[in-house]
Design an enzyme around this catalytic site. Structure first.
Site, short mmCIF file in Angstrom:
data_model
loop_
_atom_site.label_atom_id
_atom_site.label_comp_id
_atom_site.label_asym_id
_atom_site.label_seq_id
_atom_site.Cartn_x
_atom_site.Cartn_y
_atom_site.Cartn_z
N SER A 134 51.43 37.78 39.58
CA SER A 134 50.77 36.66 39.30
C SER A 134 50.95 36.07 39.89
CB SER A 134 51.19 36.60 37.41
OG SER A 134 50.71 35.34 37.24
N HIS A 170 44.23 37.91 37.34
CA HIS A 170 44.36 38.27 35.80
C HIS A 170 42.78 38.59 35.14
CE1 HIS A 170 48.34 38.57 34.76
NE2 HIS A 170 48.70 37.07 35.27
#
Length: 245
Positions: A134, A170
């Protein structure tokens, strides 16, 4: 032990539910260790939780997961001050540096205060495998999309730029991620953007993408590019499935 060439594994994964613990290190983390080429001793895994504010309970969970994997985890904490005298020396001693998720905007600001933007380039060039999830994926790129500034996703443009592309994380689990990448690429605000579904990683050798890998069957990686007339085009990159240990 340095990798054969400057290596980055930028992911939207790396952790799996634990059998007796909260979590364990997933195939993506194990793959980062394999890329380092270490053998004959416990791999040294540097860990940065800067994006989450160096929370001690998070570090404790990562310690436990690394112990179960047979790795020696060594955290670099920057709050409230660096926990080592020589940050660059510490990073150069690691086989892999894993950067956790959280606020990529705050991570980049704190890193620059401590000179880590320049240090990480030297560490990368020395062959330490740089990896993360991330925020720990976006940071190695030029730019990306983030919720660091509030609930509405925005672009962030001050990544370290070790690889000359933007990054979308994501991609399949947060509804605004994919359309925002397309909008920003079409408008020219982001350049060529490599994106990952949850559980997928991008392996860069030097500044070029070598392959995509996944710890979850069926997930994908993607490249989004700008076409004429301000439109964006997306192409799927089929990832190689990593073996679970």
């Amino acid at each position: 032990m340095p990798a054969d060439s400057p290596t980055i594994l930028a992911t939207s994964g790396g952790y799996v539910p634990g059998r007796r613990t909260q979590l364990e290190l997933g195939p993506l983390v194990h793959h980062a260790v394999e890329l380092s080429g270490v053998s004959g001793r416990a791999p040294r895994l540097g860990y940065l939780g800067t994006a989450g504010g160096d929370q001690r309970w998070v570090i404790a969970e990562r310690y436990e997961a690394a112990r179960l994997a047979g790795y020696t985890l060594s955290p670099l904490r920057l709050f409230t001050m660096p926990n080592v005298d020589d940050v660059e020396g510490y990073l150069l001693e690691q086989d892999v540096v894993w950067v956790d998720g959280g606020s990529v905007a705050n991570l980049l600001a704190v890193w620059r205060v401590h000179g880590l933007d320049a240090i990480f380039r030297r560490v990368w060039e020395a062959g330490v495998v740089l990896a993360g999830v991330s925020a720990g994926s976006i940071c190695w790129h030029t730019s990306g999309t983030t919720d660091s500034f509030g609930p509405e996703l925005r672009a962030v443009h001050d990544g370290l730029g070790l690889v000359p592309y933007a990054n979308g994380v994501h991609y399949d689990s947060e509804p605004r991620r994919r359309p925002l990448v397309h909008e920003l690429v079409a408008a020219g605000e982001l350049g060529t953007t490599y994106c990952t579904d949850d559980g997928v990683g991008l392996l860069y050798r030097g500044t070029e993408l070598a392959e995509a890998v996944t710890e979850v069957p069926g997930k994908g990686a993607y490249v989004v590019t700008r076409r004429a007339a301000g439109a964006a085009a997306e192409e799927r990159i089929e990832p190689r499935l990593l073996r679970r240990g």
